[in-house]
Design a protein around this motif. Structure first.
Motif, mmCIF file in Angstrom:
data_model
loop_
_atom_site.group_PDB
_atom_site.id
_atom_site.type_symbol
_atom_site.label_atom_id
_atom_site.label_comp_id
_atom_site.label_asym_id
_atom_site.label_seq_id
_atom_site.Cartn_x
_atom_site.Cartn_y
_atom_site.Cartn_z
ATOM 1 N N THR A 146 2.825 12.240 13.210
ATOM 2 C CA THR A 146 1.419 11.954 12.741
ATOM 3 C C THR A 146 0.438 12.058 13.923
ATOM 4 N N ALA A 147 -0.630 12.837 13.452
ATOM 5 C CA ALA A 147 -1.843 13.054 14.475
ATOM 6 C C ALA A 147 -2.810 11.686 14.295
ATOM 7 N N PHE A 148 -3.320 11.369 15.590
ATOM 8 C CA PHE A 148 -4.013 10.092 15.560
ATOM 9 C C PHE A 148 -5.638 10.729 16.049
ATOM 10 N N VAL A 149 -6.642 10.604 15.428
ATOM 11 C CA VAL A 149 -7.943 10.778 15.778
ATOM 12 C C VAL A 149 -8.872 9.404 15.954
ATOM 13 N N GLY A 150 -9.185 9.127 17.015
ATOM 14 C CA GLY A 150 -10.411 8.180 17.175
ATOM 15 C C GLY A 150 -11.501 8.716 17.645
ATOM 16 N N LEU A 151 -12.542 7.946 16.886
ATOM 17 C CA LEU A 151 -13.974 8.331 17.065
ATOM 18 C C LEU A 151 -14.460 7.240 18.015
ATOM 19 N N ARG A 152 -15.292 7.503 19.245
ATOM 20 C CA ARG A 152 -15.843 6.495 19.827
ATOM 21 C C ARG A 152 -17.329 6.689 19.383
ATOM 22 N N MET A 153 -17.863 5.833 18.524
ATOM 23 C CA MET A 153 -19.207 6.049 17.853
ATOM 24 C C MET A 153 -19.991 5.007 18.560
ATOM 25 N N LEU A 193 0.839 -1.501 -0.017
ATOM 26 C CA LEU A 193 -0.086 -0.047 -0.217
ATOM 27 C C LEU A 193 0.826 1.280 -0.114
ATOM 28 N N LYS A 194 2.094 1.215 0.392
ATOM 29 C CA LYS A 194 3.017 2.141 0.381
ATOM 30 C C LYS A 194 3.022 3.456 1.337
ATOM 31 N N PHE A 195 1.694 3.679 1.649
ATOM 32 C CA PHE A 195 1.526 4.731 2.629
ATOM 33 C C PHE A 195 1.930 6.211 2.301
ATOM 34 N N LYS A 196 2.129 6.590 0.982
ATOM 35 C CA LYS A 196 2.529 7.809 0.517
ATOM 36 C C LYS A 196 1.043 8.571 0.236
ATOM 37 N N PHE A 197 0.526 8.797 1.646
ATOM 38 C CA PHE A 197 -0.768 9.585 1.759
ATOM 39 C C PHE A 197 -0.792 10.870 2.552
ATOM 40 N N ASP A 198 -1.671 11.555 2.719
ATOM 41 C CA ASP A 198 -1.702 12.769 3.413
ATOM 42 C C ASP A 198 -2.628 12.274 4.502
ATOM 43 N N ALA A 199 -3.635 11.506 4.366
ATOM 44 C CA ALA A 199 -4.322 11.073 5.577
ATOM 45 C C ALA A 199 -4.788 9.536 5.439
ATOM 46 N N VAL A 200 -4.777 8.700 6.453
ATOM 47 C CA VAL A 200 -5.327 7.386 6.612
ATOM 48 C C VAL A 200 -6.414 7.324 7.265
ATOM 49 N N ILE A 201 -7.449 6.417 6.706
ATOM 50 C CA ILE A 201 -8.723 6.302 7.532
ATOM 51 C C ILE A 201 -8.841 4.824 7.798
ATOM 52 N N HIS A 202 -8.820 4.422 8.961
ATOM 53 C CA HIS A 202 -8.774 3.055 9.203
ATOM 54 C C HIS A 202 -9.899 2.549 9.588
ATOM 55 N N LEU A 203 -10.948 1.974 8.738
ATOM 56 C CA LEU A 203 -12.188 1.186 9.323
ATOM 57 C C LEU A 203 -12.298 -0.206 9.279
ATOM 58 N N ALA A 204 -11.332 -0.963 8.629
ATOM 59 C CA ALA A 204 -11.576 -2.387 8.465
ATOM 60 C C ALA A 204 -11.443 -2.827 9.909
ATOM 61 N N VAL A 205 -12.525 -3.884 10.102
ATOM 62 C CA VAL A 205 -12.798 -4.609 11.333
ATOM 63 C C VAL A 205 -13.049 -5.971 11.233
ATOM 64 N N ILE A 206 -13.021 -6.947 12.234
ATOM 65 C CA ILE A 206 -13.985 -7.956 12.252
ATOM 66 C C ILE A 206 -14.702 -8.121 13.378
ATOM 67 N N HIS A 207 -15.951 -8.186 13.405
ATOM 68 C CA HIS A 207 -16.838 -8.352 14.759
ATOM 69 C C HIS A 207 -16.963 -9.647 15.334
ATOM 70 N N GLU A 208 -17.325 -10.538 14.343
ATOM 71 C CA GLU A 208 -17.714 -11.793 14.855
ATOM 72 C C GLU A 208 -16.768 -12.474 15.650
ATOM 73 N N GLN A 209 -17.292 -13.204 16.783
ATOM 74 C CA GLN A 209 -16.609 -13.932 17.896
ATOM 75 C C GLN A 209 -16.328 -15.322 17.237
ATOM 76 N N VAL A 228 -4.048 10.297 10.668
ATOM 77 C CA VAL A 228 -4.701 8.872 10.871
ATOM 78 C C VAL A 228 -5.864 9.169 11.588
ATOM 79 N N ILE A 229 -7.155 8.612 10.938
ATOM 80 C CA ILE A 229 -8.264 8.618 11.571
ATOM 81 C C ILE A 229 -8.978 7.214 11.721
ATOM 82 N N TYR A 230 -9.080 6.963 12.967
ATOM 83 C CA TYR A 230 -9.609 5.450 13.013
ATOM 84 C C TYR A 230 -10.849 5.401 13.826
ATOM 85 N N ALA A 231 -11.800 4.251 13.504
ATOM 86 C CA ALA A 231 -13.022 4.095 14.420
ATOM 87 C C ALA A 231 -12.668 3.214 15.668
ATOM 88 N N SER A 232 -12.916 4.053 16.840
ATOM 89 C CA SER A 232 -12.986 3.363 18.168
ATOM 90 C C SER A 232 -14.342 3.281 18.069
#
Ligand SMILES: NC(=O)c1ccc[n+]([C@@H]2O[C@H](COP(=O)([O-])OP(=O)(O)OC[C@H]3O[C@@H](n4cnc5c(N)ncnc54)[C@H](O)[C@@H]3O)[C@@H](O)[C@H]2O)c1
Length: 287
Positions: A161-168, A57-73, A104-108
């Motif tokens: 790098t700034a990290f912003v987590g969203l507790r939605m 993916l190289k990571f030559k970006f201004d921003a990364v939005i990380h939303l991938a997840v697995i939920h199932e137990q 980096v914006i990520y989903a908490s």
């Protein structure tokens, strides 16, 4: 901006990718399953468990939005949920820091506080609650959100790098949110319990996307997490009555008028200003 988004064909990722593309950003979208990718967006199919794929993916970006997840137990211990969600965030945060990604914006998740997926009935210590509410994890999904927040703190300490987590809270389309509210209105016991454990919070997926846009519009620094949800609830009765019934031991710190949310999002509002616009229409739903 040049932006990488993971989980791009998931529920929230699909809306965010569309919103970013419409705003004219140069988007690279990735997921392990294909989906509805807007014109002009580069889609890369891949599995985040594959180290070579992350490398590619190289990571030559201004921003990364990380939303991938697995939920199932998948197993009794919830080990896969923990291992995958924690290791993906670690690797993506590390790569972003190493390549000097600005933000980096990520989903908490609101589930970080522990009530949502606990087997035992648990209640928040106090309400309304800001981000200082103590967390009591009963499941690996909530725990991995906590670990990911600390991982963001660590990579923030080691980089610019700034990290912003969203507790939605519960995020979905308005149709699904309304269906959830209607089921409670109609006295569906299971839905009433699910909603009470979720503390009746919700966020329209369009507002989740606009919240992310608001972060991209401003300069962020350090590592911070925010409660971010609608200002009201999906509950059929006023919040104090719902608390009295389902969470009687929760200490009410200040008045919660009407159907006001239990979640105090003032840290979010002060930082990024965006207020959710897509709220349930109580009159239409007859609640
Ligand atoms: N939807 C909610 O109610 C809600 C609430 C709070 C927080 N969140 C958080 O928001 C984020 C996005 O949630 P969502 O509801 O869009 O979830 P989702 O399940 O709809 O999307 C997640 C995406 O991750 C992808 N994915 C799974 N395994 C992968 C792998 N091995 N490699 C690459 N991609 C993989 C899936 O294919 C999927 O498209 C998650 O971090 C979630 O915890 C969601």
């Amino acid at each position: 901006m040049k932006i990488l988004i993971t989980g791009a064909t998931g529920l929230i990722g699909t809306e965010v990718t569309k919103t970013l593309a419409t705003a004219g950003h140069k988007v690279t979208a990735t997921d392990c399953k294909s989906g509805d990718i807007p014109k002009g967006v580069k889609f890369v199919l891949g599995d985040l468990n594959d180290e070579n794929f992350i490398e590619s993916l190289k990571f030559k970006f201004d921003a990364v939005i990380h939303l991938a997840v697995i939920h199932e137990q998948f197993d009794d211990r919830g080990l896969k949920v923990f291992e995958d969600n924690v290791s993906w965030a670690y690797k993506i945060f590390a790569k972003s820091a190493a390549h000097k990604v600005k933000v980096v914006i990520y989903a908490s998740s609101l589930s970080i506080y522990g009530t949502v997926f606990s087997d035992a009935w648990t209640s928040p210590e106090f309400a309304p609650f800001d981000e200082s509410l103590p967390q009591h994890h009963h499941d690996s999904y909530a725990l991995c959100k906590e670990v990911n927040e600390r991982t963001a703190d660590m990579w923030s300490n080691r980089s610019k790098t700034a990290f912003v987590g969203l507790r939605m809270p519960f995020v979905n389309t308005m149709k699904a949110i309304e269906a959830h509210a209607i089921a409670q209105r109609d006295g569906n016991i299971k839905q009433m319990e699910v909603a009470a454990k979720s503390l009746w919070g919700y966020l329209d997926v369009r507002d989740a996307a606009q919240g992310i846009m608001a972060i991209l519009d401003r300069k962020s620094a350090g590592s911070t997490t925010y409660n971010f949800g609608a200002p009201d609830t999906t509950a059929p009765f006023p919040t104090k009555a719902m608390l009295a019934k389902y969470h009687p031991n929760t200490k009410i710190l200040k008045d919660i008028p009407g159907y006001g949310s239990l979640t105090d999002c003032s840290r979010w509002t002060a930082a990024y200003g965006y207020q959710p616009e897509h709220l349930i229409d109580r009159k239409k739903l007859g609640i």
